[in-house]
Design an enzyme around this catalytic site. Structure first.
Site, PDB file in Angstrom:
ATOM      1  CG  HIS A  74      -1.203  -8.839  -0.646  1.00  0.00           C
ATOM      2  ND1 HIS A  74      -1.586  -9.625  -1.708  1.00  0.00           N
ATOM      3  CD2 HIS A  74      -0.596  -7.747  -1.180  1.00  0.00           C
ATOM      4  CE1 HIS A  74      -1.223  -9.043  -2.841  1.00  0.00           C
ATOM      5  NE2 HIS A  74      -0.616  -7.895  -2.546  1.00  0.00           N
ATOM      6  CD  GLU A  75      -0.102  -4.487   0.869  1.00  0.00           C
ATOM      7  OE1 GLU A  75       1.038  -4.274   0.446  1.00  0.00           O
ATOM      8  OE2 GLU A  75      -1.094  -4.531   0.116  1.00  0.00           O
ATOM      9  CG  HIS A 110       3.873  -6.930  -1.514  1.00  0.00           C
ATOM     10  ND1 HIS A 110       4.160  -7.819  -2.520  1.00  0.00           N
ATOM     11  CD2 HIS A 110       2.636  -6.456  -1.800  1.00  0.00           C
ATOM     12  CE1 HIS A 110       3.150  -7.889  -3.362  1.00  0.00           C
ATOM     13  NE2 HIS A 110       2.202  -7.078  -2.945  1.00  0.00           N
ATOM     14  CG  HIS A 132       1.412  -9.016  -6.884  1.00  0.00           C
ATOM     15  ND1 HIS A 132       1.342  -7.741  -7.339  1.00  0.00           N
ATOM     16  CD2 HIS A 132       0.916  -8.990  -5.626  1.00  0.00           C
ATOM     17  CE1 HIS A 132       0.822  -6.970  -6.417  1.00  0.00           C
ATOM     18  NE2 HIS A 132       0.562  -7.695  -5.355  1.00  0.00           N
TER      19      HIS A 132
END
Ligand SMILES: [Zn+2]
Length: 108
Positions: free
Chosen positions: A66-67, A70, A76
Site C-alpha cells: 500500500h505505501e 503511494h 486510494h
C-alpha cells in the site's frame, strides 16, 4: 518490491545504482505507516519518505505494498478523479474525522 517487479514494469533499484536524483527513503524511526503520494521535490537531496513503524506496519505484506504504491503515485481508489465511474461513496457511512480520505483528487 519483488512482487511489483514480477507483475508490473516497475523496477526498484538500490540507491547505489540509481541513475535519477529522485529516490525513496524507507525508514522505521517514525510513528505510523505512510508515504507521500508521488513525486515531491525534497530538500537537501533527501529521498521521498516511506515509513514503516515496527512491528505494526510490516506485519502484513499488503500494508507495505500500500505505501509503496503511494510513493510511486497511486491514490486510494475512493480519491481518484474517475472514482464516480466505479464506486459510490456513501458519505453518511464514513467515520467523522476520516471523510477527507474520500475527497476526490483533481487528477490521477
Ligand atoms: Zn493509503
Amino acid at each position: 518490491m519483488k512482487r511489483f517487479e514480477t507483475e508490473t514494469c516497475i523496477k526498484f533499484v538500490p540507491l547505489k545504482t540509481r541513475v535519477y536524483n529522485t529516490y525513496i527513503e524507507i525508514g522505521s524511526t517514525k510513528k505510523g505507516c505512510y508515504a507521500m503520494i508521488g513525486y515531491h521535490p525534497q530538500k537537501n537531496g533527501q529521498g521521498l519518505p516511506v515509513n514503516f513503524q515496527l512491528p505494526e506496519c510490516t506485519a502484513h505484506q499488503g500494508t507495505i505494498e500500500h505505501e509503496l504504491l503511494h510513493v510511486i503515485g497511486i491514490l486510494h481508489e475512493q480519491a481518484r478523479s474517475d472514482r464516480d465511474e466505479h464506486v459510490t461513496i456513501v458519505w453518511e457511512n464514513i467515520e467523522k474525522g476520516k471523510i477527507h480520505h474520500s475527497y476526490k483528487e483533481s487528477k490521477n
